[in-house]
Design an enzyme around this catalytic site. Structure first.
Site, PDB file in Angstrom:
ATOM      1  N   CYS A  23       0.847  -1.197   0.000  1.00  0.00           N
ATOM      2  CA  CYS A  23       0.000   0.000   0.000  1.00  0.00           C
ATOM      3  C   CYS A  23       0.883   1.248   0.000  1.00  0.00           C
ATOM      4  O   CYS A  23       2.002   1.238   0.519  1.00  0.00           O
ATOM      5  CB  CYS A  23      -0.916   0.000   1.227  1.00  0.00           C
ATOM      6  SG  CYS A  23      -2.079   1.389   1.240  1.00  0.00           S
ATOM      7  N   ASP A  55       0.415   3.765   1.731  1.00  0.00           N
ATOM      8  CA  ASP A  55       0.375   4.347   3.081  1.00  0.00           C
ATOM      9  C   ASP A  55       1.783   4.627   3.610  1.00  0.00           C
ATOM     10  O   ASP A  55       2.651   3.746   3.584  1.00  0.00           O
ATOM     11  CB  ASP A  55      -0.350   3.352   4.006  1.00  0.00           C
ATOM     12  CG  ASP A  55      -0.725   3.980   5.342  1.00  0.00           C
ATOM     13  OD1 ASP A  55       0.182   4.508   6.023  1.00  0.00           O
ATOM     14  OD2 ASP A  55      -1.918   3.939   5.698  1.00  0.00           O
ATOM     15  N   ARG A  84       2.929   4.775   6.406  1.00  0.00           N
ATOM     16  CA  ARG A  84       3.360   4.016   7.594  1.00  0.00           C
ATOM     17  C   ARG A  84       3.860   2.618   7.241  1.00  0.00           C
ATOM     18  O   ARG A  84       4.223   1.846   8.141  1.00  0.00           O
ATOM     19  CB  ARG A  84       2.185   3.890   8.576  1.00  0.00           C
ATOM     20  CG  ARG A  84       1.672   5.208   9.104  1.00  0.00           C
ATOM     21  CD  ARG A  84       0.333   5.031   9.773  1.00  0.00           C
ATOM     22  NE  ARG A  84      -0.699   4.588   8.821  1.00  0.00           N
ATOM     23  CZ  ARG A  84      -1.968   4.312   9.155  1.00  0.00           C
ATOM     24  NH1 ARG A  84      -2.351   4.411  10.420  1.00  0.00           N
ATOM     25  NH2 ARG A  84      -2.822   3.922   8.243  1.00  0.00           N
ATOM     26  N   HIS A 134      -2.163  -4.039   5.001  1.00  0.00           N
ATOM     27  CA  HIS A 134      -2.006  -3.604   6.400  1.00  0.00           C
ATOM     28  C   HIS A 134      -3.369  -3.347   7.014  1.00  0.00           C
ATOM     29  O   HIS A 134      -4.303  -2.929   6.324  1.00  0.00           O
ATOM     30  CB  HIS A 134      -1.104  -2.364   6.502  1.00  0.00           C
ATOM     31  CG  HIS A 134      -1.696  -1.122   5.903  1.00  0.00           C
ATOM     32  ND1 HIS A 134      -2.249  -0.126   6.676  1.00  0.00           N
ATOM     33  CD2 HIS A 134      -1.836  -0.729   4.625  1.00  0.00           C
ATOM     34  CE1 HIS A 134      -2.687   0.842   5.880  1.00  0.00           C
ATOM     35  NE2 HIS A 134      -2.453   0.502   4.626  1.00  0.00           N
ATOM     36  N   CYS A 171      -6.253  -0.019   6.795  1.00  0.00           N
ATOM     37  CA  CYS A 171      -5.957   0.577   5.492  1.00  0.00           C
ATOM     38  C   CYS A 171      -7.064   1.568   5.097  1.00  0.00           C
ATOM     39  O   CYS A 171      -8.252   1.214   5.089  1.00  0.00           O
ATOM     40  CB  CYS A 171      -5.837  -0.530   4.439  1.00  0.00           C
ATOM     41  SG  CYS A 171      -5.468   0.102   2.785  1.00  0.00           S
TER      42      CYS A 171
HETATM   43 CO    CO Z   1      -3.471   1.167   2.970  1.00  0.00          CO
END
Ligand code: CO
Length: 212
Positions: free
Chosen positions: A42, A44, A46, A98, A101
């Site tokens: 992803c 993302d 993090r 994750h 999400c």
């Molecule tokens: Co995500």
């Protein structure tokens, strides 16, 4: 603009400390990369591939998009997959989702988000396939966690079903496709599914369907 200058300052310090620890580090990477892993994850912020696996530059070939989705009409993702398998000959293709999400959450919401809802339709399709299983989960968080996991499993299926992977396996090339999921709450990875040319192994949960 001043805060952007920090990027160059931090980069300079990082290059210096990396060279101090290993004088040949950049020289050895300058001529070629030889990663054993392809990471499809992803976007993302993090969930950074190298840091999570504690691997240095040169060891992970990376493709990231919202909600780590693999669709056979996405030339970007397919190009990465083809290069990783045919040229780099990676040993492990990893689809990493994750928990928590934002893409999964948005797909579960009634709210309109504009263009991105077209992308999130892929997740809604997965939710429809596994509707009975998801409805058994009693809380929103449990439903969301389950859909995050099922999305990974579906994307592993999509990777395995590509002509790229099928042709490579038919030709006898050895590599695995893994589905794993990351917890932003504790930094730990969980193994979900592992596929090779002639083998599918489900880890942990007992999912009703995997490779169709
Ligand atoms: Co995500």
């Amino acid at each position: 603009m001043d805060d952007f200058k920090k990027i160059f300052e931090k980069n300079k310090a990082w290059a210096a400390s990396t060279t101090a620890a290993n004088p040949n580090f950049f020289e050895s990477l300058a001529h070629q990369q030889n990663p054993e892993h392809l990471w499809i994850g992803c976007s993302d912020s993090r969930v950074p591939a190298n840091q999570i696996m504690d691997l240095p530059p040169g060891e992970v070939f990376v493709h990231r998009n919202i909600a780590n989705i693999v669709v056979p009409s996405d030339l970007n993702c397919l190009s990465v997959l083809q290069y990783a398998i045919e040229v780099l000959k990676v040993r492990h293709v990893i689809v990493c989702g994750h928990y928590g999400c934002g893409g999964i959450e948005a797909s579960m919401s009634e709210r309109k988000n504009g263009m991105i809802d077209n992308w999130l339709r892929h997740i809604r399709t997965t939710a429809r396939i596994y509707r009975d299983l998801i409805e058994k989960a009693t809380t929103h968080e449990a439903k969301s966690d389950l859909l995050c996991e099922l999305n990974v499993i579906e994307q592993v299926h999509n990777v395995c079903a590509t002509t790229i992977v099928q042709d490579a396996w038919d030709a006898g090339q050895k590599f695995s496709v893994h589905g794993i999921i990351y917890s932003v709450r504790n930094g730990l990875l969980k193994d979900l599914i592992h596929c090779e040319a002639d083998k599918v192994e489900i880890k942990g949960e007992d999912y009703p369907t995997v490779l169709r």
